[in-house]
Scaffold this motif. Structure first.
Motif, mmCIF file in Angstrom:
data_model
loop_
_atom_site.group_PDB
_atom_site.id
_atom_site.type_symbol
_atom_site.label_atom_id
_atom_site.label_comp_id
_atom_site.label_asym_id
_atom_site.label_seq_id
_atom_site.Cartn_x
_atom_site.Cartn_y
_atom_site.Cartn_z
ATOM 1 N N GLY A 34 3.173 -8.268 15.790
ATOM 2 C CA GLY A 34 3.377 -9.711 15.680
ATOM 3 C C GLY A 34 4.701 -10.373 16.003
ATOM 4 O O GLY A 34 4.929 -11.446 16.142
ATOM 5 N N ARG A 35 5.472 -9.341 16.740
ATOM 6 C CA ARG A 35 6.958 -9.691 16.793
ATOM 7 C C ARG A 35 6.966 -10.416 18.408
ATOM 8 O O ARG A 35 7.750 -10.835 18.605
ATOM 9 C CB ARG A 35 7.884 -8.382 17.071
ATOM 10 C CG ARG A 35 8.041 -7.848 15.756
ATOM 11 C CD ARG A 35 8.941 -6.461 15.881
ATOM 12 N NE ARG A 35 8.127 -5.461 16.212
ATOM 13 C CZ ARG A 35 8.179 -4.468 16.970
ATOM 14 N NH1 ARG A 35 9.544 -4.305 17.500
ATOM 15 N NH2 ARG A 35 7.459 -3.471 17.362
ATOM 16 N N ILE A 36 5.949 -10.128 19.178
ATOM 17 C CA ILE A 36 5.729 -10.847 20.376
ATOM 18 C C ILE A 36 4.342 -11.469 20.566
ATOM 19 O O ILE A 36 3.582 -10.543 20.537
ATOM 20 C CB ILE A 36 5.962 -9.694 21.630
ATOM 21 C CG1 ILE A 36 7.374 -9.422 21.595
ATOM 22 C CG2 ILE A 36 5.714 -10.505 23.051
ATOM 23 C CD1 ILE A 36 8.116 -8.475 22.776
ATOM 24 N N ASP A 37 4.201 -12.596 20.897
ATOM 25 C CA ASP A 37 3.008 -13.208 21.063
ATOM 26 C C ASP A 37 2.300 -13.004 22.270
ATOM 27 O O ASP A 37 3.089 -12.638 23.300
ATOM 28 C CB ASP A 37 3.008 -14.858 21.332
ATOM 29 C CG ASP A 37 1.684 -15.498 21.426
ATOM 30 O OD1 ASP A 37 0.815 -15.490 20.185
ATOM 31 O OD2 ASP A 37 1.548 -15.975 22.416
ATOM 32 N N ASP A 95 0.131 -3.305 27.655
ATOM 33 C CA ASP A 95 0.069 -3.526 25.946
ATOM 34 C C ASP A 95 -0.745 -4.987 26.019
ATOM 35 O O ASP A 95 -1.050 -4.983 24.810
ATOM 36 C CB ASP A 95 1.870 -3.677 25.613
ATOM 37 C CG ASP A 95 2.294 -2.557 25.413
ATOM 38 O OD1 ASP A 95 1.956 -1.557 25.892
ATOM 39 O OD2 ASP A 95 3.222 -2.899 24.410
ATOM 40 N N VAL A 96 -0.782 -5.638 26.822
ATOM 41 C CA VAL A 96 -1.524 -7.214 26.865
ATOM 42 C C VAL A 96 -3.202 -6.510 26.668
ATOM 43 O O VAL A 96 -3.674 -7.215 25.643
ATOM 44 C CB VAL A 96 -1.267 -7.959 27.771
ATOM 45 C CG1 VAL A 96 -2.350 -9.068 28.079
ATOM 46 C CG2 VAL A 96 0.024 -8.469 27.900
ATOM 47 N N PHE A 97 -3.394 -5.897 27.542
ATOM 48 C CA PHE A 97 -4.842 -5.261 27.528
ATOM 49 C C PHE A 97 -5.305 -4.457 26.594
ATOM 50 O O PHE A 97 -6.386 -4.366 26.015
ATOM 51 C CB PHE A 97 -5.237 -4.655 29.029
ATOM 52 C CG PHE A 97 -5.291 -5.749 30.214
ATOM 53 C CD1 PHE A 97 -6.544 -6.224 30.270
ATOM 54 C CD2 PHE A 97 -4.391 -6.067 30.999
ATOM 55 C CE1 PHE A 97 -6.840 -7.220 31.228
ATOM 56 C CE2 PHE A 97 -4.499 -6.752 32.077
ATOM 57 C CZ PHE A 97 -5.857 -7.658 31.915
ATOM 58 N N ASP A 98 -4.197 -3.647 25.933
ATOM 59 C CA ASP A 98 -4.470 -2.731 25.006
ATOM 60 C C ASP A 98 -4.186 -3.343 23.453
ATOM 61 O O ASP A 98 -4.077 -2.564 22.611
ATOM 62 C CB ASP A 98 -3.572 -1.600 25.185
ATOM 63 C CG ASP A 98 -4.281 -0.571 25.986
ATOM 64 O OD1 ASP A 98 -5.559 -0.780 26.421
ATOM 65 O OD2 ASP A 98 -3.803 0.632 26.129
#
Length: 285
Positions: free
Chosen positions: A75-78, A56-59
């Motif tokens: 936007g729920r998790i930075d 999810d970080v890379f996507d």
């Protein structure tokens, strides 16, 4: 919980236990102590957690378009917090593997590297994407082998989960837009190869009750795949991917059963209903 996809993380338990069971079969050794098993199981789960978080970080940018409801694009998790969380999961996983032996530690490092290669570079490549994802699962099986280092001479069995997960990943290409019939037909052929391999080893081992587990595995993957082939609808393709991932538990239970550990195989099967319940609450793909 939405970020880590808990139903997927549970499938990692079956990977490493299958590898350990196969290792015990080939070197004619009993299962190790429960503290060793617990260390390697939790390590495997955390490696999967780190990998899925970095997915999810890379996507993050792509998910803003295709899946804006996911935790990071919504936007729920930075994104930086997610990256730190994934890194911590990787570090603890490698430390737990180190507690077992150095071979497990090196295998855990290889899994971390392959997860980052897949998420950072290979994921969107037509050929390398499915293969690299399959290698992550294959290495997870070998993490179980690594508990008994002498068993790693049978490393080639890691090609079975590699082929299977590459097949599932190949199907997933159409889960957003649909219309990937050729990809699904290729995956069907690879599914048949995996099933044939399981049947061969079950027959050779003499533990014919393993065919019951294999039958359950086939039943779980066949119906959603054939439905997706018929409709080519994104939702049906997503279901085929979902059950393809969850069916890993039954595939690995089949390996455990043909290795002679029928009680452990049944225990692994108990993970499946929990994963299915979690899959209804949290995304699998």
């Amino acid at each position: 919980m939405q970020l880590i996809r808990p139903s997927n993380v549970l499938t990692a338990i079956s990977d490493v236990l299958a590898g350990l069971a196969i290792a015990c079969l080939f070197v004619q050794q009993a299962l190790p102590s429960w503290d060793v098993i617990l260390n390697i199981v939790v390590s495997s789960m955390l490696l999967y957690t780190g990998g899925i978080v970095y997915n999810d970080v890379f996507d993050a940018k792509l998910d803003k378009i295709e899946r804006p409801e996911r935790p990071i694009p919504s936007g729920r998790i930075d994104i930086s917090s997610a990256a730190i969380f994934g890194a911590v999961a990787f570090i603890i996983a490698c430390w737990l593997a180190y507690q077992v032996n150095m071979t497990c530690f090196y295998m855990a490092l290889a899994i971390v590297l392959m997860c980052l290669v897949y998420n950072g570079k290979a994921k969107h490549h037509f050929v390398l994407g499915p293969i690299t994802m399959g290698m992550c699962r294959g290495l997870n099986l070998l993490l179980g082998f690594a508990v008994i280092p002498d068993s790693l001479s049978y490393w080639y069995l890691a090609f079975v989960p590699l082929i299977y997960i590459a097949s599932v990943t190949n199907i997933s290409r159409g889960e957003v837009y649909g219309n990937n019939k050729t990809a699904m037909q290729v995956s069907l052929g690879l599914y048949l190869l995996v099933v044939a391999t399981l049947c061969y080893f079950a027959w050779q081992s003499g533990h014919t009750y393993a065919f019951l587990f294999i039958a359950g595995f086939v039943a779980m993957i066949a119906r959603p795949l054939f439905k997706a082939l018929k409709t080519l609808a994104p939702m049906d393709i997503r279901q085929a991917v979902k059950f393809g991932v969850l069916a890993l538990i039954l595939m690995n239970a089949s390996w455990i059963a043909l290795s002679g550990f029928w009680a452990l195989a049944l225990a692994v099967c108990c993970i499946l209903p929990v994963s299915i319940v979690l899959a209804k609450k949290f995304a699998v793909t």
